[in-house]
Design a protein around this motif. Structure first.
Motif, mmCIF file in Angstrom:
data_model
loop_
_atom_site.group_PDB
_atom_site.id
_atom_site.type_symbol
_atom_site.label_atom_id
_atom_site.label_comp_id
_atom_site.label_asym_id
_atom_site.label_seq_id
_atom_site.Cartn_x
_atom_site.Cartn_y
_atom_site.Cartn_z
ATOM 1 N N THR A 130 40.502 21.935 5.892
ATOM 2 C CA THR A 130 41.718 22.262 5.170
ATOM 3 C C THR A 130 42.764 21.215 5.509
ATOM 4 O O THR A 130 42.704 20.568 6.559
ATOM 5 N N GLY A 150 39.715 24.767 -3.250
ATOM 6 C CA GLY A 150 40.627 25.900 -3.173
ATOM 7 C C GLY A 150 41.993 25.467 -2.715
ATOM 8 O O GLY A 150 42.162 24.418 -2.093
ATOM 9 N N ARG A 151 42.970 26.298 -3.074
ATOM 10 C CA ARG A 151 44.357 25.995 -2.704
ATOM 11 C C ARG A 151 45.098 27.322 -2.627
ATOM 12 O O ARG A 151 45.068 28.098 -3.567
ATOM 13 N N VAL A 152 45.747 27.542 -1.501
ATOM 14 C CA VAL A 152 46.568 28.736 -1.332
ATOM 15 C C VAL A 152 48.021 28.283 -1.351
ATOM 16 O O VAL A 152 48.496 27.657 -0.396
ATOM 17 N N PRO A 153 48.729 28.563 -2.442
ATOM 18 C CA PRO A 153 50.113 28.100 -2.556
ATOM 19 C C PRO A 153 51.014 28.692 -1.475
ATOM 20 O O PRO A 153 50.960 29.886 -1.182
ATOM 21 N N ALA A 155 51.048 28.668 1.703
ATOM 22 C CA ALA A 155 50.448 29.332 2.864
ATOM 23 C C ALA A 155 50.919 28.768 4.199
ATOM 24 O O ALA A 155 50.790 29.424 5.228
ATOM 25 N N ASP A 165 51.155 24.093 0.453
ATOM 26 C CA ASP A 165 49.852 24.645 0.099
ATOM 27 C C ASP A 165 48.848 24.373 1.213
ATOM 28 O O ASP A 165 48.919 23.341 1.895
ATOM 29 N N ASP A 166 47.932 25.292 1.377
ATOM 30 C CA ASP A 166 46.772 25.103 2.260
ATOM 31 C C ASP A 166 45.624 24.720 1.332
ATOM 32 O O ASP A 166 45.198 25.514 0.496
#
Length: 174
Positions: A130, A150-153, A155, A165-166
């Motif tokens: 990541t 994947g992308r977690v806004p 995070a 973002d992660d």
């Protein structure tokens, strides 16, 4: 010059201090390796000790790159996913190159050595990592063969009002 890489080196006081210095310097230069500057050795030491405990118990492996002077210039830690259905890939984390060596191609060398280390482990199909968004790191990893999966806004909160973002990256090995 290129770096000299060692997978699973013996971890003694000199290597421990070299990694601590590297991690502190990378963090203070704005590197996305778990901290926001400014940090001291005392800030970094507990997390380094946790990483080294993983090496001692066999759950983590260490890849170290040394420069022409023998100084610790780069690291990547590798760990198996412990979920029984996801043991076919490794995590790469705390991937870093000393700021004095930025722009010399050592990051690409580190990622190639990380890939080679992963390929040496039987049954591993991919490497995941990541990275913190907002720094362009995903573009660097993409240029090394990783794909954004994947992308977690928002995070990662680096400061009040500054969420990043992660970004999850994957390097298939087959």
């Amino acid at each position: 010059m290129t770096l000299t890489f060692t997978l699973d080196p013996a971890v003694g006081p000199a290597l421990r201090e070299g990694i601590l210095e590297l991690w502190t310097d990378v963090s203070n230069a704005g590197g996305a390796v778990g901290f926001v500057p400014p940090v001291t050795h005392d800030d970094v030491r507990p997390l380094l000790d946790k990483h080294l405990a993983g090496i001692a118990d066999g759950s983590c492996r260490l890849l170290v790159g040394r420069d022409e002077d023998g100084a610790v210039a780069a690291t990547a830690f590798l760990t198996h996913n412990t979920h029984r259905l996801q043991r076919h890939w490794l995590w790469a984390y705390t991937v870093m190159v000393h700021p004095r060596h930025q722009g010399k191609g050592y990051g690409r060398e580190l990622m190639a050595a990380t890939e080679a280390a992963a390929r040496s482990v039987e049954g591993i199909d991919a490497v995941r990592l990541t990275c913190r968004g907002g720094l362009g790191l995903e573009h660097f990893y993409s240029s090394c063969g990783y794909k954004e999966v994947g992308r977690v806004p928002g995070a990662i909160r680096v400061a009040p009002g500054d969420d990043r973002d992660d970004v999850v990256m994957l390097l298939p090995l087959h």
